[in-house]
Design a protein around this motif. Structure first.
Motif, mmCIF file in Angstrom:
data_model
loop_
_atom_site.group_PDB
_atom_site.id
_atom_site.type_symbol
_atom_site.label_atom_id
_atom_site.label_comp_id
_atom_site.label_asym_id
_atom_site.label_seq_id
_atom_site.Cartn_x
_atom_site.Cartn_y
_atom_site.Cartn_z
ATOM 1 N N GLU A 1 0.689 -1.060 -0.146
ATOM 2 C CA GLU A 1 -0.064 0.044 0.029
ATOM 3 C C GLU A 1 0.824 1.484 -0.063
ATOM 4 N N PHE A 2 2.044 1.145 0.999
ATOM 5 C CA PHE A 2 2.834 2.330 0.935
ATOM 6 C C PHE A 2 3.486 2.699 -0.505
ATOM 7 N N VAL A 3 4.047 1.505 -1.129
ATOM 8 C CA VAL A 3 4.544 1.700 -2.464
ATOM 9 C C VAL A 3 3.646 2.239 -3.367
ATOM 10 N N HIS A 4 2.398 1.487 -3.558
ATOM 11 C CA HIS A 4 1.195 2.083 -4.524
ATOM 12 C C HIS A 4 1.183 3.695 -4.307
ATOM 13 N N MET A 5 0.920 3.977 -2.971
ATOM 14 C CA MET A 5 0.542 5.538 -2.617
ATOM 15 C C MET A 5 1.855 6.312 -3.020
ATOM 16 N N LEU A 6 3.065 6.056 -2.939
ATOM 17 C CA LEU A 6 4.095 6.789 -3.444
ATOM 18 C C LEU A 6 4.226 6.703 -4.686
ATOM 19 N N GLU A 7 4.019 5.777 -5.477
ATOM 20 C CA GLU A 7 3.798 5.892 -7.090
ATOM 21 C C GLU A 7 2.569 6.651 -7.674
ATOM 22 N N LYS A 8 1.670 6.537 -6.845
ATOM 23 C CA LYS A 8 0.598 7.322 -7.313
ATOM 24 C C LYS A 8 0.683 8.728 -7.026
#
Length: 137
Positions: free
Chosen positions: A102-109
């Protein structure tokens, strides 16, 4: 071609490093759940050393420029994402695979938002300012 100021160009260039970091975290393949705390520790280390200073610089420089240009809602969205990632980083005290994903996805977004919207708005605003200065006798 972007007309971003030197400071904004630096912030935009840091996004490339962030995306390399995202790829590295995604490619980390823990052999077991016991490896998750070490991956989370490394993520938190990068957050403190690189991401948090980047967020602070954006909040001091880019977000006020967005607000001055009439894009307060976009500035608020960027700031809200910063705050969400700060909370996610703190939650990595007790990590899980899902939290890391979730953290990595949020950072990419977040990087996508800045690259696809924020920098374009700021670029257009800086160009408009430069044109207004050029037209002033």
């Amino acid at each position: 071609m972007r007309k971003l100021s030197l400071r904004l160009k630096h912030l935009a260039q840091e996004h490339q490093a962030v995306m390399h970091f995202v790829s590295a975290v995604r490619s980390a393949s823990p052999e077991s759940e016991a490896d998750i705390p070490e991956i989370a520790r490394r993520v938190r280390q990068v957050f403190v050393s690189d991401l948090e200073p980047h967020f602070v610089e954006e909040e001091r420089y880019a977000l006020p420029m967005l607000r001055e240009a009439g894009y307060g809602a976009l500035a608020d969205e960027v700031f809200a994402q910063h705050e969400q990632m700060r909370a996610m980083e703190r939650a990595l005290d007790h990590p899980s695979t899902e939290m890391l994903v979730e953290f990595v996805h949020m950072l990419e977004k977040h990087v996508e938002l800045e690259e696809n919207e924020v920098w374009d708005v700021l670029d257009a605003e800086l160009e408009k300012q430069a044109n207004a200065k050029a037209e002033t006798p």
